[in-house]
Design an enzyme around this catalytic site. Structure first.
Site, PDB file in Angstrom:
ATOM      1  CG  HIS A   1      39.284  11.166  27.781  1.00 54.76           C
ATOM      2  ND1 HIS A   1      40.269  10.630  28.607  1.00 54.76           N
ATOM      3  CD2 HIS A   1      38.251  11.498  28.611  1.00 54.76           C
ATOM      4  CE1 HIS A   1      39.835  10.654  29.860  1.00 54.76           C
ATOM      5  NE2 HIS A   1      38.629  11.163  29.890  1.00 54.76           N
TER       6      HIS A   1
ATOM      7  NE  ARG B   1      38.811   6.677  32.632  1.00 54.86           N
ATOM      8  CZ  ARG B   1      38.924   8.001  32.771  1.00 54.86           C
ATOM      9  NH1 ARG B   1      37.853   8.755  32.853  1.00 54.86           N
ATOM     10  NH2 ARG B   1      40.122   8.581  32.817  1.00 54.86           N
TER      11      ARG B   1
ATOM     12  CB  CYS C   1      33.023  10.078  29.336  1.00 56.20           C
ATOM     13  SG  CYS C   1      32.854  11.837  28.982  1.00 56.20           S
TER      14      CYS C   1
ATOM     15  NE  ARG D   1      41.717  14.828  32.735  1.00 55.80           N
ATOM     16  CZ  ARG D   1      40.470  14.455  33.013  1.00 55.80           C
ATOM     17  NH1 ARG D   1      39.704  15.230  33.738  1.00 55.80           N
ATOM     18  NH2 ARG D   1      39.993  13.313  32.571  1.00 55.80           N
TER      19      ARG D   1
ATOM     20  CG  ASP E   1      31.958  14.602  26.474  1.00 60.26           C
ATOM     21  OD1 ASP E   1      31.685  14.746  27.683  1.00 60.26           O
ATOM     22  OD2 ASP E   1      33.073  14.902  25.992  1.00 60.26           O
TER      23      ASP E   1
ATOM     24  CD  GLN F   1      35.440   7.843  30.011  1.00 62.64           C
ATOM     25  OE1 GLN F   1      35.811   8.485  30.971  1.00 62.64           O
ATOM     26  NE2 GLN F   1      34.587   6.824  30.119  1.00 62.64           N
TER      27      GLN F   1
HETATM   28  N1   CP Z   1      35.362  11.041  32.406  1.00 61.20           N
HETATM   29  C1   CP Z   1      36.390  11.654  33.012  1.00 61.20           C
HETATM   30  O1   CP Z   1      37.516  11.690  32.499  1.00 61.20           O
HETATM   31  O2   CP Z   1      36.079  12.192  34.211  1.00 61.20           O
HETATM   32  P1   CP Z   1      36.967  13.167  35.102  1.00 61.20           P
HETATM   33  O3   CP Z   1      37.066  14.480  34.335  1.00 61.20           O
HETATM   34  O4   CP Z   1      36.209  13.307  36.372  1.00 61.20           O
HETATM   35  O5   CP Z   1      38.319  12.581  35.296  1.00 61.20           O
HETATM   36  N1  NVA Z   2      35.068  16.491  26.606  1.00 56.66           N
HETATM   37  C1  NVA Z   2      35.159  16.619  28.031  1.00 56.66           C
HETATM   38  C2  NVA Z   2      35.471  15.298  28.659  1.00 56.66           C
HETATM   39  C3  NVA Z   2      35.512  15.320  30.159  1.00 56.66           C
HETATM   40  C4  NVA Z   2      35.855  13.974  30.754  1.00 56.66           C
HETATM   41  C5  NVA Z   2      36.232  17.631  28.391  1.00 56.66           C
HETATM   42  O1  NVA Z   2      37.299  17.618  27.761  1.00 56.66           O
HETATM   43  O2  NVA Z   2      36.000  18.464  29.265  1.00 56.66           O
END
Ligand code: CP
Ligand code: NVA
Length: 310
Positions: free
Chosen positions: A132, A296, A268, A105, A228, A135
């Protein structure tokens, strides 16, 4: 089909690989509930690199690899040398000597791609500023559970920022044959290259992909709605400006009144109540949204099982 491959973007998946992930996820979910063990990754290790915060991704990957018979190692860039100047290409080559898969990530999609180039084990994108994929594959599994396995022809509306989720929805909908309308303010559109690629993919499935300004236009007769956060991780300095720009880009009761009567709402998470979604809407669709969060686990188990198996 996916053995030894990376999962960096839904766009990279063939139609068969895409279907295989969703089918495997549904099967693994059923088997877990039935108490059938599936230790296909016994003795294997997943390195889990996080440059941003996470609740769902971290816990679902670590639990998932454990349920498959392996182990996950959580690596925060606050602690490893990658966060203090050791190059990606060195980190990737070192980790690949120890582990059987790497999950990342981070910020730049190019960093995940560089990891994949230098590590000769599967690399899984667990969120970048651009995409992502884990997700959105999860969200497609959730849509199948609520709307039936064949998603072709469904109307999907995304309300809000043209961010990593919006980009991945474009790719996911294109592959699944779902008509996707994104409502976003001017200047906050999804990535232009992603939209162009998704439109190419959509030719094979008949999905229509549109960007509009008016949330009600996107929501009209929609079967599935999603939103989101207005401010993604890494954009915190823009929060004040964004909260003004995104006023009205909210899933609330009024917006749902123009959607299909049997519409479902996805998020999400984490959710910001009173911003992109109201408290009452989130709570009335909590069953779907927390199924989505659970999924997930099953989807990522499928991705790990298919890419990291012998
Ligand atoms: N939706 C999602 O990716 O959540 P986290 O940021 O908690 O991993
Ligand atoms: N768009 C958000 C998604 C979090 C799961 C971010 O990147 O912070």
């Amino acid at each position: 089909m996916l053995k030894g491959k990376d999962l960096l973007s839904i766009h990279d998946l063939s139609q068969d690989e895409f279907t295989e992930i969703l089918e495997t996820a549904a099967r693994l979910k059923m088997e877990l509930k039935a108490g059938i063990p599936y230790p296909i990754l016994k003795g294997k290790t997943l390195a889990m690199i996080f440059e941003k915060s996470s609740t769902r991704t971290r816990v679902s990957f670590q639990t998932g690899i454990f349920q498959l018979g392996g182990q996950g190692i959580f690596l925060s860039t606050r602690d490893i040398h990658l966060g203090h100047g050791e190059p990606v290409k060195d980190t990737a080559r070192v980790l690949a000597r120890y582990v059987d898969g790497i999950m990342i990530r981070t910020f730049a999609q190019s960093e995940v791609e560089e990891f994949a180039k230098y590590a000769d084990v599967p690399v899984i994108n667990a969120l970048t500023d651009l995409l992502h994929p884990c997700q959105v594959l999860t969200d497609l599994l959730t849509m199948q559970e609520y709307k039936g396995k064949d998603l072709k022809g469904l109307h999907f509306a995304y309300i809000g920022d043209g961010n990593n989720m919006a980009n991945s929805y474009l790719y996911g909908c294109a592959k699944a044959g779902i008509h996707c309308t994104i409502a976003c303010p001017e200047g906050y559109e999804p990535d232009a290259q992603v939209l162009a690629n998704a439109k190419e993919d959509a030719k094979a499935t008949g999905a229509e992909l549109k960007i509009v300004r008016d949330p009600a236009e996107a929501a009209k007769d929609a079967d599935v709605l999603a939103t989101d956060t207005w401010t993604s991780m890494g954009e915190e300095a823009e929060r004040e400006v964004r909260e003004k720009v995104f006023q009205g880009y909210q899933i609330n009761k009024d917006l749902l009144s123009v959607a299909d009567k049997k519409a479902i709402v996805l998020h999400c998470l984490p959710a910001y109540r009173g911003k992109e979604i109201t408290e009452d809407v989130l709570e009335s669709y909590a069953n779907v949204i927390f199924d989505e969060a659970e999924n997930r686990l099953h989807t990522q188990k499928a991705i790990m099982a298919l890419t990291m198996c012998d």
